[in-house]
Design a protein around this motif. Sequence first.
Motif, PDB file in Angstrom:
ATOM      1  N   UNK A 341      31.087  23.448  35.886  1.00 47.17           N
ATOM      2  CA  UNK A 341      31.676  24.203  34.792  1.00 47.17           C
ATOM      3  C   UNK A 341      31.142  25.632  34.759  1.00 47.17           C
ATOM      4  N   UNK A 342      32.010  26.549  34.324  1.00 46.69           N
ATOM      5  CA  UNK A 342      31.618  27.942  34.131  1.00 46.69           C
ATOM      6  C   UNK A 342      31.664  28.215  32.639  1.00 46.69           C
ATOM      7  N   UNK A 343      30.616  28.792  32.096  1.00 48.22           N
ATOM      8  CA  UNK A 343      30.524  29.002  30.654  1.00 48.22           C
ATOM      9  C   UNK A 343      30.540  30.491  30.325  1.00 48.22           C
ATOM     10  N   UNK A 344      31.346  30.847  29.340  1.00 38.40           N
ATOM     11  CA  UNK A 344      31.446  32.233  28.875  1.00 38.40           C
ATOM     12  C   UNK A 344      31.139  32.248  27.382  1.00 38.40           C
ATOM     13  N   UNK A 345      30.924  33.438  26.852  1.00 38.52           N
ATOM     14  CA  UNK A 345      30.634  33.573  25.425  1.00 38.52           C
ATOM     15  C   UNK A 345      31.357  34.790  24.862  1.00 38.52           C
ATOM     16  N   UNK A 361      37.930  37.397  24.938  1.00 34.75           N
ATOM     17  CA  UNK A 361      37.085  37.034  26.079  1.00 34.75           C
ATOM     18  C   UNK A 361      37.670  37.590  27.376  1.00 34.75           C
ATOM     19  N   UNK A 362      38.966  37.483  27.517  1.00 32.83           N
ATOM     20  CA  UNK A 362      39.638  38.010  28.709  1.00 32.83           C
ATOM     21  C   UNK A 362      39.429  39.520  28.817  1.00 32.83           C
ATOM     22  N   UNK A 367      35.121  37.707  34.083  1.00 33.70           N
ATOM     23  CA  UNK A 367      35.537  36.671  35.029  1.00 33.70           C
ATOM     24  C   UNK A 367      36.394  35.583  34.426  1.00 33.70           C
ATOM     25  N   UNK A 368      36.730  35.707  33.147  1.00 32.73           N
ATOM     26  CA  UNK A 368      37.623  34.732  32.508  1.00 32.73           C
ATOM     27  C   UNK A 368      39.025  35.309  32.416  1.00 32.73           C
ATOM     28  N   UNK A 384      44.329  29.112  34.122  1.00 30.39           N
ATOM     29  CA  UNK A 384      43.001  29.552  33.707  1.00 30.39           C
ATOM     30  C   UNK A 384      42.179  29.828  34.959  1.00 30.39           C
ATOM     31  N   UNK A 385      41.635  31.036  35.039  1.00 30.97           N
ATOM     32  CA  UNK A 385      40.821  31.453  36.193  1.00 30.97           C
ATOM     33  C   UNK A 385      41.512  31.165  37.523  1.00 30.97           C
TER      34      UNK A 385
END
Length: 428
Positions: A341-345, A361-362, A367-368, A384-385
């Motif tokens: 999994x890749x996690x963003x905030x 976020x985009x 990277x999202x 998505x991605x």
Amino acid sequence: MLSLVIIASLLALASGKPCDTEGSNSELYLSLNKNLLRSLETQEGLPNPSVHLALRLSNYHNLAKESEHLNRLKNNLHSDIQSSLSNSQSVVGLLALYTLALKSSCYDLNTITFTVSEKSETLLTHLKKQMEDEKQHIAFSHRPLTNYYQYSLGVLALCTSGIRVNNHVSNKLIKAVELEHFKHGDSESIDTYAMAGMALQCVKDAGSHVPNTAELDTALSKIKQKLLASRRTDGHIGNEFSTGLAVQALIAMGSQVAECAASMEAMRTDARSNTYNNPMAISQILPALQQKSYLTVKSKQCLNEDDTLVLELIDPVVVLASESKVTVMVEVEVVASNGVAVVFSVDAPKGSSLLEALELLKGKNVGFTFEKESSLWGPFLSMVNGEQARQSDRRYWHLSSDGTALSQGVNDFKIEAAQKITIKNTSY
């Protein structure tokens, strides 16, 4: 004996409490009807045949606005379906809803045609052909080209239009009920059971010959059992957004769903708290609240209809952006990447929609990325991605908040507190 009488009386009073507010219930239904009418002016994308169907099944009407929407369906939606048919796409669900919407307006279905490869054929002919294609796909792949929800809609639309449903077509649906093939991910799809219940009840009521009437009766009994077994302690059947169709199905299958039933009260409570702010959701609960189902379309006559519904002018509501921010963790899990999994905030304004949070976020360029497509329920994530979830591959993006699956779309789910949103591509 006396104690039993007292207990019975108390139970009767308790169960009857919601029924004592019949006047306020009528006001609520009228308000929902007006919300649907207003949505016709603000809707994005194609006109929604499900909304039209609910308006036509309602006890309250604004015939002029309904007529305007019917014309938009016959122009804009018709052209979109025409394009899909010309590209050999399976659109049985949309075609079926279009049929039901036209039928609810008592429109002559034989005058509606589509031209494919320079050959003009009626709407019902195209629907029958699409159902044959779906049936053939089930025979070879054990599942429809689309899904059993759309397949059930197709059976229902043909049946309510007075078309004899092919035995092999209805039998495939009966077998799917028997084998419990109505799944959405790992969960049973209550919406699909409900739609299948209405479709098969219509087939039974029509007196159509089926290879084994006992199997049809068994399937209907099993659907009813599935719906009743999925009742929650709060009155919902399945979840908030499947209760409307479930109640419709129970009504269609002959169950007495009283005005004071727990499921009816659950829908009214949700409606009063604005849970159903999506027109598609309202379009499914409004017939149920008025003790009707999509099966009602079969016998509908457009005579001496009420035409007293008037929309009052309302001042536009200005929503001020919240100064309060909440942190949203977005976890993207792609099956093809071995579960890594890749996690963003992102910090999003409190009260913003999930879609708005994802847009923020985009925009951070971390990277999202994502793309969305439109549906009758509103926008949904399609990519998505760089990873696409296509219906042709039977894949979709499953979204959850702190481990709980979302029952609302990305444009309806509101961010009220810090949380982790997980986006995972899933097969069905």
